[in-house]
Design a protein around this motif. Structure first.
Motif, short mmCIF file in Angstrom:
data_model
loop_
_atom_site.label_atom_id
_atom_site.label_comp_id
_atom_site.label_asym_id
_atom_site.label_seq_id
_atom_site.Cartn_x
_atom_site.Cartn_y
_atom_site.Cartn_z
N LEU A 41 -45.53 4.29 16.77
CA LEU A 41 -45.11 4.49 15.54
C LEU A 41 -46.03 3.85 14.38
CD1 LEU A 41 -43.58 6.01 13.39
CD2 LEU A 41 -41.75 4.32 13.52
N ALA A 42 -46.33 2.49 14.72
CA ALA A 42 -47.29 1.86 13.85
C ALA A 42 -48.57 2.43 13.80
CB ALA A 42 -47.31 0.29 14.22
N SER A 215 -48.55 -6.87 4.36
CA SER A 215 -48.18 -6.96 5.71
C SER A 215 -46.59 -6.81 6.00
CB SER A 215 -48.59 -8.34 6.36
OG SER A 215 -49.85 -8.44 6.28
N VAL A 216 -45.86 -7.24 5.02
CA VAL A 216 -44.52 -7.39 5.15
C VAL A 216 -44.22 -5.98 4.83
CG1 VAL A 216 -42.53 -8.01 4.01
CG2 VAL A 216 -44.21 -9.76 4.44
N THR A 217 -44.72 -5.26 3.86
CA THR A 217 -44.20 -3.84 3.67
C THR A 217 -44.71 -2.85 4.66
OG1 THR A 217 -46.43 -3.31 2.34
CG2 THR A 217 -44.37 -4.05 0.98
N GLY A 218 -45.92 -3.02 5.35
CA GLY A 218 -46.06 -2.08 6.48
C GLY A 218 -45.03 -2.51 7.72
N VAL A 219 -44.75 -3.70 8.28
CA VAL A 219 -43.64 -3.93 8.98
C VAL A 219 -42.49 -3.22 8.71
CG1 VAL A 219 -42.37 -5.73 10.20
CG2 VAL A 219 -44.79 -5.81 10.04
N SER A 222 -42.54 0.44 9.35
CA SER A 222 -42.80 0.86 10.76
C SER A 222 -41.80 0.28 11.52
CB SER A 222 -44.32 0.60 11.12
OG SER A 222 -44.55 -0.66 11.09
N SER A 223 -41.91 -1.00 12.04
CA SER A 223 -41.11 -1.59 12.97
C SER A 223 -39.76 -1.94 12.59
CB SER A 223 -41.76 -3.12 13.17
OG SER A 223 -42.69 -3.06 13.99
N VAL A 224 -39.34 -1.78 11.39
CA VAL A 224 -37.83 -2.18 10.82
C VAL A 224 -37.27 -0.96 11.19
CG1 VAL A 224 -36.31 -2.49 8.90
CG2 VAL A 224 -38.20 -4.34 9.33
N VAL A 332 -58.58 -5.86 1.22
CA VAL A 332 -57.81 -7.03 1.82
C VAL A 332 -56.53 -6.26 1.95
CG1 VAL A 332 -56.99 -9.36 1.87
CG2 VAL A 332 -59.43 -8.87 1.09
N ALA A 333 -55.77 -5.86 1.04
CA ALA A 333 -54.47 -5.43 1.07
C ALA A 333 -54.13 -4.42 2.39
CB ALA A 333 -53.96 -4.80 -0.30
N HIS A 334 -55.07 -3.39 2.25
CA HIS A 334 -54.93 -2.36 3.27
C HIS A 334 -55.16 -2.81 4.64
CE1 HIS A 334 -55.18 0.64 -0.04
NE2 HIS A 334 -54.13 1.38 0.61
N THR A 335 -56.10 -3.83 4.88
CA THR A 335 -56.09 -4.52 6.16
C THR A 335 -54.84 -5.13 6.59
OG1 THR A 335 -58.50 -5.12 5.66
CG2 THR A 335 -57.42 -6.38 7.44
N GLY A 336 -54.17 -5.78 5.57
CA GLY A 336 -52.69 -6.22 5.92
C GLY A 336 -51.78 -5.23 6.17
N PHE A 337 -52.03 -3.96 5.76
CA PHE A 337 -51.21 -3.00 6.03
C PHE A 337 -51.36 -2.28 7.22
CE2 PHE A 337 -49.54 1.32 4.58
CZ PHE A 337 -47.98 0.88 4.16
#
Length: 380
Positions: A41-42, A215-219, A222-224, A332-337
């Motif tokens: 999914l991620a 990074s937190v919003t991406g997780v 997806s993972s949450v 940088v933000a999208h790399t974290g995403f």
């Protein structure tokens, strides 16, 4: 005053942005149908950010070179294709295709839509009015898309595709002729094909605040939801996500005038606290921690840290370099995403949700403490 052409561009930006979150409540359903876990999914999910990272240097100046209208119409066509793919063949492969189309669509309208709206608005406040309309349309669409589908699934049952998909396709079809009739500026003859992101002195630390935030919003995106679906609660994750985006959008308006460094220093502990509550709520399938944590994450990611990073870039650069500095923030933000959510999703499949999510939270605590120390040292 918001004129009809500006409102039309705002509506077009809204339907393009809505495509990105419209299928969000069904992400875990697509993963289960295709036999993919949190990692699969991620991987499909981050196709959006990966596309933006790769194409942003090319797409940034395209509307200046070929005109605003072709870019906006192409973005609407890509948003239409994204929703159509998930309507015809719902699953992870279609989600990857849709996310790629959505990334291209957002890349095509970023900056160009606001510039076009300002050109059509006219008057001394044209830039401010255009920015307000397109910013609200973008952020509002991200919150509205997922909430609309969640509501449709709750009221009308779990049938696929949800009615919101058909409404979205119809809205694009109705808007295309309205956008096509708008006047456009003549393309510029001498515009660089590449707009390489820049990192002026003093912007790296605040940019990496956005790395942590997304990074937190991406997780969370997806993972949450994958972990909650695996424990029998497939709708809790999307509900927390919609609340996160909604609160974050409102907070962005509230903190817009804070100094850059102060906004980032406030945002880092808020982000860590929110991420901890989201993870606690995920592991215990508890709605209240998910909602409170989502609100804190949204406030930090879309409010304090977003405002801090962009304000820092704007203060450190001038003229055309300001756009390149903003592009550096988003790179940088999208790399974290992309990277941390993918690694976390793979870790969830390999180690289980408790270990993977706890490890991710510890990593975010360490990064946030380091960034806060650097910001404080620079202030002294």
């Amino acid at each position: 005053m918001i004129t009809r052409p500006v409102a039309t561009i705002g509506a077009a930006v809204f339907v393009i942005g809505a495509a990105t979150t419209l299928p969000m409540p069904l992400f875990t359903t697509y993963a289960a149908r295709s036999g993919g876990g949190a990692g699969g999914l991620a991987l499909a999910f981050i196709a959006y950010a990966t596309t933006l990272i790769i194409t942003a240097p090319l797409l940034g100046g395209l509307s200046d070179r070929i005109g605003r209208k072709p870019c906006l119409l192409a973005a609407m066509a890509l948003a239409f294709l994204a929703t159509t793919a998930l309507t015809i063949a719902p699953g992870l492969p279609a989600l990857a295709v849709a996310r790629t189309c959505q990334g291209l669509a957002i890349g095509l309208v970023a900056g160009g839509a606001t510039a076009w709206a300002a050109e059509l608005a006219g008057g001394p406040d044209a830039g401010r009015v255009a920015a307000r309309v397109t910013a609200f349309a973008t952020a509002g669409s991200f919150a509205a898309g997922g909430l609309a589908t969640l509501t449709a699934l709750w009221l009308l049952g779990e049938s696929e595709p949800p009615v919101t998909f058909w409404i979205h396709l119809a809205a694009i079809a109705l808007l295309v002729p309205l956008v096509a009739r708008l006047p456009d500026r003549a393309p510029a003859a001498r515009v660089a094909w590449l707009r390489v992101p820049a990192f002026p002195r003093g912007t790296v630390t605040t940019s990496f605040g956005m790395f942590a935030a997304w990074s937190v919003t991406g997780v969370t995106l997806s993972s949450v939801p994958a972990a909650l679906a695996a424990s029998g609660h497939p709708r809790l994750g999307p509900l927390a996500i919609c609340f996160m985006i909604l609160v974050g959008t409102l907070m962005q308006q509230a903190v817009g005038k804070l100094p850059a460094r102060r906004a980032s220093l406030i945002g880092l502990p808020v982000l860590v606290a929110g991420a901890g509550l989201v993870i606690f709520g995920t592991l215990h399938a508890a709605l209240l921690p998910l909602l409170v944590g989502g609100a804190l994450v949204g406030s930090a990611a879309y409010g304090f840290l977003f405002v801090g990073a962009l304000a820092s870039a704007s203060e450190a650069a001038s003229g055309e370099d300001r756009a390149r500095a903003a592009a550096g923030v988003f790179l940088v933000a999208h790399t974290g995403f992309c990277v941390p959510p993918l690694l976390t999703g793979l870790a969830v499949d390999a180690l289980g949700a408790p270990t993977a999510l706890a490890g991710f939270w510890v990593a975010m605590v360490v990064l946030s403490v380091l960034l806060a120390a650097l910001l404080l040292r620079r202030a002294r």
